[in-house]
Design an enzyme around this catalytic site. Sequence first.
Site, PDB file in Angstrom:
ATOM      1  N   HIS A  56       0.831  -1.214   0.000  1.00 56.39           N
ATOM      2  CA  HIS A  56       0.000   0.000   0.000  1.00 56.39           C
ATOM      3  C   HIS A  56       0.859   1.254   0.000  1.00 56.39           C
ATOM      4  CE1 HIS A  56      -3.805   2.090   0.445  1.00 56.39           C
ATOM      5  NE2 HIS A  56      -3.316   2.802   1.453  1.00 56.39           N
ATOM      6  N   HIS A  58       0.832   5.508  -1.379  1.00 54.21           N
ATOM      7  CA  HIS A  58       0.399   6.703  -2.112  1.00 54.21           C
ATOM      8  C   HIS A  58       1.696   7.483  -2.321  1.00 54.21           C
ATOM      9  CE1 HIS A  58      -3.675   5.693  -0.858  1.00 54.21           C
ATOM     10  NE2 HIS A  58      -3.311   5.739   0.413  1.00 54.21           N
ATOM     11  N   GLN A  61       2.679  11.134  -1.298  1.00 48.77           N
ATOM     12  CA  GLN A  61       2.700  11.525   0.115  1.00 48.77           C
ATOM     13  C   GLN A  61       4.108  11.459   0.723  1.00 48.77           C
ATOM     14  OE1 GLN A  61      -0.509   9.514   2.227  1.00 48.77           O
ATOM     15  NE2 GLN A  61      -2.014  10.283   0.749  1.00 48.77           N
ATOM     16  N   ARG A  88      -5.584  15.154   6.626  1.00 46.57           N
ATOM     17  CA  ARG A  88      -6.081  14.986   5.262  1.00 46.57           C
ATOM     18  C   ARG A  88      -6.214  16.338   4.562  1.00 46.57           C
ATOM     19  NH1 ARG A  88     -11.603  12.085   3.040  1.00 46.57           N
ATOM     20  NH2 ARG A  88     -12.563  14.015   3.758  1.00 46.57           N
ATOM     21  N   TYR A 127      -4.615   7.731  -6.881  1.00 50.82           N
ATOM     22  CA  TYR A 127      -5.867   8.471  -7.104  1.00 50.82           C
ATOM     23  C   TYR A 127      -5.712   9.880  -7.656  1.00 50.82           C
ATOM     24  CZ  TYR A 127      -5.103  10.099  -2.211  1.00 50.82           C
ATOM     25  OH  TYR A 127      -4.595  10.608  -1.047  1.00 50.82           O
ATOM     26  N   HIS A 213     -11.727   3.615  -3.779  1.00 48.18           N
ATOM     27  CA  HIS A 213     -10.962   4.257  -2.702  1.00 48.18           C
ATOM     28  C   HIS A 213     -11.412   3.819  -1.322  1.00 48.18           C
ATOM     29  CE1 HIS A 213      -9.974   7.420   0.251  1.00 48.18           C
ATOM     30  NE2 HIS A 213      -8.883   7.565  -0.454  1.00 48.18           N
ATOM     31  N   HIS A 242      -9.682   0.924   0.962  1.00 49.13           N
ATOM     32  CA  HIS A 242      -9.524   1.381   2.352  1.00 49.13           C
ATOM     33  C   HIS A 242     -10.819   1.078   3.092  1.00 49.13           C
ATOM     34  CE1 HIS A 242      -6.947   4.933   0.683  1.00 49.13           C
ATOM     35  NE2 HIS A 242      -6.101   4.204   1.380  1.00 49.13           N
ATOM     36  N   HIS A 279      -6.103  -1.296   6.068  1.00 47.64           N
ATOM     37  CA  HIS A 279      -6.327  -0.843   7.453  1.00 47.64           C
ATOM     38  C   HIS A 279      -7.272  -1.800   8.186  1.00 47.64           C
ATOM     39  CE1 HIS A 279      -4.078   2.581   6.225  1.00 47.64           C
ATOM     40  NE2 HIS A 279      -5.040   3.071   5.457  1.00 47.64           N
ATOM     41  N   ASP A 330       2.241   3.099   2.952  1.00 47.12           N
ATOM     42  CA  ASP A 330       1.128   4.043   2.897  1.00 47.12           C
ATOM     43  C   ASP A 330       1.572   5.495   2.738  1.00 47.12           C
ATOM     44  OD1 ASP A 330      -1.259   5.388   3.219  1.00 47.12           O
ATOM     45  OD2 ASP A 330      -1.931   4.314   4.970  1.00 47.12           O
TER      46      ASP A 330
HETATM   47  C1  NGQ Z   1      -5.598   8.535   1.289  1.00 47.60           C
HETATM   48  N1  NGQ Z   1      -4.883   7.826   3.461  1.00 47.60           N
HETATM   49  O1  NGQ Z   1      -6.383   8.256   0.393  1.00 47.60           O
HETATM   50  O2  NGQ Z   1      -4.475   9.005   1.052  1.00 47.60           O
HETATM   51  C2  NGQ Z   1      -6.006   8.282   2.707  1.00 47.60           C
HETATM   52  C3  NGQ Z   1      -6.582   9.525   3.334  1.00 47.60           C
HETATM   53  C4  NGQ Z   1      -9.053   9.320   3.006  1.00 47.60           C
HETATM   54  C5  NGQ Z   1      -5.046   6.977   4.491  1.00 47.60           C
HETATM   55  N2  NGQ Z   1      -6.229   6.526   4.702  1.00 47.60           N
HETATM   56  C6  NGQ Z   1      -7.796  10.028   2.660  1.00 47.60           C
HETATM   57  N3  NGQ Z   1      -4.055   6.601   5.253  1.00 47.60           N
HETATM   58  O3  NGQ Z   1      -9.035   8.199   3.512  1.00 47.60           O
HETATM   59  O4  NGQ Z   1     -10.110   9.883   2.738  1.00 47.60           O
HETATM   60 ZN    ZN Z   2      -4.082   4.588   1.855  1.00 49.06          ZN
END
Ligand code: NGQ
Ligand code: ZN
Length: 439
Positions: A56, A58, A61, A88, A127, A213, A242, A279, A330
Amino acid sequence: MKRWFAPWALTPDGWLRDVLLEADADGTLTGVTADAAAGDAERLDGAVVPGVPNLHSHAFQFALAGRAERAGPDHGAPGGDDSFWTWREAMYGFLAALDPDGIEAIATRLYRAMLARGYTAVGEFHYVHHAPGGQPYADPAETSRRLLRAAETAGIGITLLPVYYEDGGFGGAPAGERQRRFLHDPDGFARLLQALAPEFAGRADRRLGIAPHSLRAARPDRLQAAVAALDALDPTAPVHIHVAEQPKEVEDCLAWCGRRPVELLFDTAAVDRRWCLVHATHLSDGERRAIAGSGAVAGLCPTTEANLGDGLFPAGAYLDDGGAIGIGSDSHVCIDPAEELRWLENGQRLVTGRRTVLADGPGASVGVGLLQRVCRGGATALGRAIGAIEAGRRADFVVLADDGGDAQDPSVLVDRWIFAPAGVRVAATVVGGRTRGPA
Ligand code: NGQ
Ligand code: ZN
């Protein structure tokens, strides 16, 4: 044809001694032979363990990691404390200025860092599809192709998971301004997958999957449409999502449909071993058993989950239920598989008041057991022939060297790498038969 000789190698049958590893020109292992002679094989100075799949990521980030650690303006005010949700917002703010060149540059640096520490494959949960403001690029697959290129430049295996994102919350709540770079409708998403498919033809180092997502961003019928679009290309390819990361997500889901997120997912999708539930932190006992029984992989990201204040996955009970796990970095606050595994086990120790919580049984090495589990689970989640030192799988492995020089028992070396890493070093990372790290 390539040959290596190592004093030890960790295989699905346990440790082998004086091992000859052989791979074909394409980078697939063709032989793993114990008690062999070195001959003209390249000598590896340490214990060989499977390369770790990072299920996992992104990638973008990575540029934010360690840069969101200042208290916000409402620090200490009732209800105003910093949380996952304020992080976020900071992450969305960073995205406003990120272009395809930036995405590729950050990902290339990140993937090299992963290789240096023993990850040999990545699951890129991608994304950021469109330009700031939400207009598609001239090539709608632009940013996806940049990530494939970054993986190729660095030399890491990749499972690209284009994200289906449509809503801003449960029940089709509209997406916000800052989420416009992420959005698709079902037809546009199917076209994205079709445009990308040729990049994967005949490539043992890549796989295409998808990632709705979250249940916040993809309603059940849209999630089904996204899976159908993938099925049309490859009905066994991985599906990641997620789920149940934050208590608020559970509360909002219950408020919307009367079911908890994992319950809702199992009621509306055919969850099986092709799925990776990222998660899955907040579970009822029934949900935990459902995931374990489905064969899906729980995608655990211990250092990010700690950094974001998510909560603790019930790993002990879940493994007792027979569940499969893998790890991911992540948000990339940490790029080190050993450290993820240390957090995973130590988190359980802190809440249970016990030691060796995740060990396989009496006398078993915690480190070896966890490493084998996350290599197996990570390989399943990434949908590639990786995660084990055996003929037929990719020649993806890591050489662990003991700078103390007293490694008689290679399991101790793995335990030290994970729990007390001073003196233990990743001496080489090999991906598809080619040395790719440390830089
Ligand atoms: C993400 N990250 O998509 O990058 C998410 C945050 C969300 C994590 N969940 C955004 N660790 O879940 O809406
Ligand atoms: Zn994530």
